[in-house]
Design a protein around this motif. Structure first.
Motif, PDB file in Angstrom:
ATOM      1  N   ALA A 217       0.859  -1.196   0.000  1.00 28.55           N
ATOM      2  CA  ALA A 217       0.000   0.000   0.000  1.00 28.55           C
ATOM      3  C   ALA A 217       0.890   1.239   0.000  1.00 28.55           C
ATOM      4  N   MET A 218       0.210   2.377  -0.031  1.00 25.08           N
ATOM      5  CA  MET A 218       0.891   3.660   0.103  1.00 25.08           C
ATOM      6  C   MET A 218       0.735   4.100   1.545  1.00 25.08           C
ATOM      7  N   TYR A 219       1.833   4.487   2.193  1.00 23.70           N
ATOM      8  CA  TYR A 219       1.810   4.877   3.594  1.00 23.70           C
ATOM      9  C   TYR A 219       2.255   6.329   3.738  1.00 23.70           C
ATOM     10  N   TYR A 220       1.471   7.097   4.477  1.00 25.83           N
ATOM     11  CA  TYR A 220       1.783   8.504   4.710  1.00 25.83           C
ATOM     12  C   TYR A 220       1.959   8.757   6.204  1.00 25.83           C
ATOM     13  N   CYS A 221       3.016   9.473   6.537  1.00 21.57           N
ATOM     14  CA  CYS A 221       3.221   9.950   7.896  1.00 21.57           C
ATOM     15  C   CYS A 221       2.683  11.381   7.960  1.00 21.57           C
ATOM     16  N   ALA A 222       2.043  11.753   9.052  1.00 21.03           N
ATOM     17  CA  ALA A 222       1.465  13.093   9.157  1.00 21.03           C
ATOM     18  C   ALA A 222       1.655  13.635  10.562  1.00 21.03           C
ATOM     19  N   LEU A 223       1.854  14.948  10.629  1.00 23.50           N
ATOM     20  CA  LEU A 223       2.058  15.661  11.893  1.00 23.50           C
ATOM     21  C   LEU A 223       0.928  16.661  12.072  1.00 23.50           C
ATOM     22  N   SER A 224       0.320  16.652  13.244  1.00 29.30           N
ATOM     23  CA  SER A 224      -0.750  17.609  13.532  1.00 29.30           C
ATOM     24  C   SER A 224      -0.159  18.778  14.302  1.00 29.30           C
ATOM     25  N   GLU A 225      -0.313  19.981  13.750  1.00 23.20           N
ATOM     26  CA  GLU A 225       0.214  21.161  14.417  1.00 23.20           C
ATOM     27  C   GLU A 225      -0.899  22.167  14.658  1.00 23.20           C
ATOM     28  N   LYS A 226      -0.689  23.010  15.681  1.00 26.62           N
ATOM     29  CA  LYS A 226      -1.686  24.029  15.982  1.00 26.62           C
ATOM     30  C   LYS A 226      -1.692  25.087  14.876  1.00 26.62           C
ATOM     31  N   ALA A 227      -2.916  25.499  14.503  1.00 23.92           N
ATOM     32  CA  ALA A 227      -3.081  26.575  13.514  1.00 23.92           C
ATOM     33  C   ALA A 227      -4.209  27.453  14.046  1.00 23.92           C
ATOM     34  N   GLY A 228      -3.844  28.458  14.821  1.00 24.42           N
ATOM     35  CA  GLY A 228      -4.858  29.285  15.455  1.00 24.42           C
ATOM     36  C   GLY A 228      -5.646  28.480  16.473  1.00 24.42           C
ATOM     37  N   ASN A 229      -6.965  28.484  16.321  1.00 22.33           N
ATOM     38  CA  ASN A 229      -7.824  27.697  17.210  1.00 22.33           C
ATOM     39  C   ASN A 229      -8.102  26.303  16.663  1.00 22.33           C
ATOM     40  N   ASN A 230      -7.355  25.938  15.663  1.00 23.13           N
ATOM     41  CA  ASN A 230      -7.570  24.628  15.057  1.00 23.13           C
ATOM     42  C   ASN A 230      -6.241  23.895  14.929  1.00 23.13           C
ATOM     43  N   ARG A 231      -6.297  22.753  14.298  1.00 20.80           N
ATOM     44  CA  ARG A 231      -5.091  21.996  14.009  1.00 20.80           C
ATOM     45  C   ARG A 231      -4.990  21.781  12.515  1.00 20.80           C
ATOM     46  N   LYS A 232      -3.781  21.553  12.059  1.00 24.26           N
ATOM     47  CA  LYS A 232      -3.533  21.341  10.642  1.00 24.26           C
ATOM     48  C   LYS A 232      -2.621  20.135  10.505  1.00 24.26           C
ATOM     49  N   LEU A 233      -2.893  19.313   9.506  1.00 27.78           N
ATOM     50  CA  LEU A 233      -2.046  18.148   9.262  1.00 27.78           C
ATOM     51  C   LEU A 233      -0.972  18.484   8.244  1.00 27.78           C
ATOM     52  N   ILE A 234       0.246  18.174   8.593  1.00 22.77           N
ATOM     53  CA  ILE A 234       1.378  18.297   7.672  1.00 22.77           C
ATOM     54  C   ILE A 234       1.723  16.889   7.203  1.00 22.77           C
ATOM     55  N   TRP A 235       1.745  16.677   5.895  1.00 22.06           N
ATOM     56  CA  TRP A 235       1.917  15.326   5.348  1.00 22.06           C
ATOM     57  C   TRP A 235       3.321  15.097   4.824  1.00 22.06           C
ATOM     58  N   GLY A 236       3.782  13.868   5.005  1.00 20.05           N
ATOM     59  CA  GLY A 236       4.964  13.432   4.282  1.00 20.05           C
ATOM     60  C   GLY A 236       4.577  13.108   2.844  1.00 20.05           C
ATOM     61  N   LEU A 237       5.577  12.835   2.017  1.00 19.55           N
ATOM     62  CA  LEU A 237       5.313  12.591   0.603  1.00 19.55           C
ATOM     63  C   LEU A 237       4.847  11.167   0.330  1.00 19.55           C
ATOM     64  N   GLY A 238       4.912  10.328   1.337  1.00 18.85           N
ATOM     65  CA  GLY A 238       4.422   8.964   1.184  1.00 18.85           C
ATOM     66  C   GLY A 238       5.499   7.973   0.799  1.00 18.85           C
ATOM     67  N   THR A 239       5.304   6.733   1.237  1.00 13.25           N
ATOM     68  CA  THR A 239       6.175   5.627   0.865  1.00 13.25           C
ATOM     69  C   THR A 239       5.314   4.502   0.333  1.00 13.25           C
ATOM     70  N   SER A 240       5.637   4.041  -0.848  1.00 15.58           N
ATOM     71  CA  SER A 240       4.911   2.925  -1.433  1.00 15.58           C
ATOM     72  C   SER A 240       5.595   1.626  -1.019  1.00 15.58           C
ATOM     73  N   LEU A 241       4.878   0.799  -0.303  1.00 21.32           N
ATOM     74  CA  LEU A 241       5.416  -0.480   0.166  1.00 21.32           C
ATOM     75  C   LEU A 241       4.925  -1.600  -0.731  1.00 21.32           C
ATOM     76  N   ALA A 242       5.849  -2.365  -1.237  1.00 21.94           N
ATOM     77  CA  ALA A 242       5.514  -3.555  -2.025  1.00 21.94           C
ATOM     78  C   ALA A 242       6.048  -4.766  -1.295  1.00 21.94           C
ATOM     79  N   VAL A 243       5.145  -5.688  -0.948  1.00 24.46           N
ATOM     80  CA  VAL A 243       5.552  -6.925  -0.293  1.00 24.46           C
ATOM     81  C   VAL A 243       5.450  -8.038  -1.325  1.00 24.46           C
ATOM     82  N   ASN A 244       6.578  -8.592  -1.666  1.00 22.85           N
ATOM     83  CA  ASN A 244       6.647  -9.606  -2.725  1.00 22.85           C
ATOM     84  C   ASN A 244       6.519 -11.020  -2.165  1.00 22.85           C
ATOM     85  N   PRO A 245       5.861 -11.909  -2.909  1.00 28.41           N
ATOM     86  CA  PRO A 245       5.673 -13.289  -2.431  1.00 28.41           C
ATOM     87  C   PRO A 245       6.983 -14.064  -2.396  1.00 28.41           C
TER      88      PRO A 245
END
Lengths: 117, 111
Positions: free
Chosen positions: B83-111
């Motif tokens: 699958a595609m896996y994304y890491c994300a960081l939640s940071e404060k943005a005023g009175n709310n939060r905002k997610l900062i995303w990584g660019l993603g890693t595509s994982l392939a598990v071969n038989p």
């Protein structure tokens, strides 16, 4: 059942056409988002809304526009589509507030894949 | 400057092998970190969050503040983990939060 819905799932149109991608959620969330997911699978925030009549541009500049007239509805419009708009568009909702009870989780729709010829 | 870094765009392992998807972050406060996953033809969904300290589908992720890392690990990879896996960081943005995303890693598990 609480969910987030996107229509259409797939759309192929010609250059210059106006399109609207629909997004509705029955999660009861105030916050909604539009992401663009490019072929390399990177996620780019293009629009967000923290409530009715509130819309903001995201990190990636986009020629699209959004509106938030109702809490549950957050449509995205392209007035004149171009091939460069070809992409996957993901809608999401959340309760990303500062309350300690919120989980910080984003709930995503299935996406709308747009192809502009 | 990128706040969430996933250094590997592609990761390929064999079934049964251990897998580690790397995520590093930069944040001045107390970070809230997440891993999201997108299986083929499915919607993007939350896999796990660091505050829960839980194991989901055999995956765990430990927050290491000293190394500013939140790597995702599984001791024995399965083909269905591809699958595609994304890491994300939640940071404060005023009175709310905002997610900062990584660019993603595509994982392939071969038989």
């Amino acid at each position: 059942e609480a969910d987030i819905y996107q229509t259409p799932r797939y759309l192929v149109i010609g250059t210059g056409k106006k399109i609207t991608l629909e997004c509705s959620q029955t999660m009861g969330h105030d916050k909604m988002y539009w992401y663009q997911q490019d072929p390399g699978m990177e996620l780019h925030l293009i629009h967000y809304s923290y409530g009715v009549n509130s819309t903001e541009k995201g990190d990636l500049s986009s020629e699209s526009t959004v509106s938030r007239i109702r809490t549950e509805h957050f449509p995205l419009t392209l007035e004149s589509a171009r091939p460069s708009h070809t992409s996957q568009y993901l809608c999401a909702s959340s309760e990303l507030g500062l309350a300690k009870t919120n989980t910080g989780e984003l709930f995503f729709g299935e996406g709308s894949r747009l192809t502009v010829l | 400057a990128q706040r969430v870094t996933q250094p590997e765009k592609l990761l390929s392992v064999f079934k049964g092998a251990p897998v580690e998807l790397k995520c590093n972050y930069s944040y001045s406060g107390s970070p809230e970190l997440f891993w999201y996953v997108q299986y083929s033809r499915q919607r993007l969904q939350l896999l796990l969050r660091h505050i829960s300290r839980e194991s989901i589908k055999g995956f765990t992720a430990d927050l290491n503040k000293g190394e500013t890392s939140f790597h995702l690990k599984k001791p024995f990879a399965q083909e269905e983990d591809s699958a595609m896996y994304y890491c994300a960081l939640s940071e404060k943005a005023g009175n709310n939060r905002k997610l900062i995303w990584g660019l993603g890693t595509s994982l392939a598990v071969n038989p």
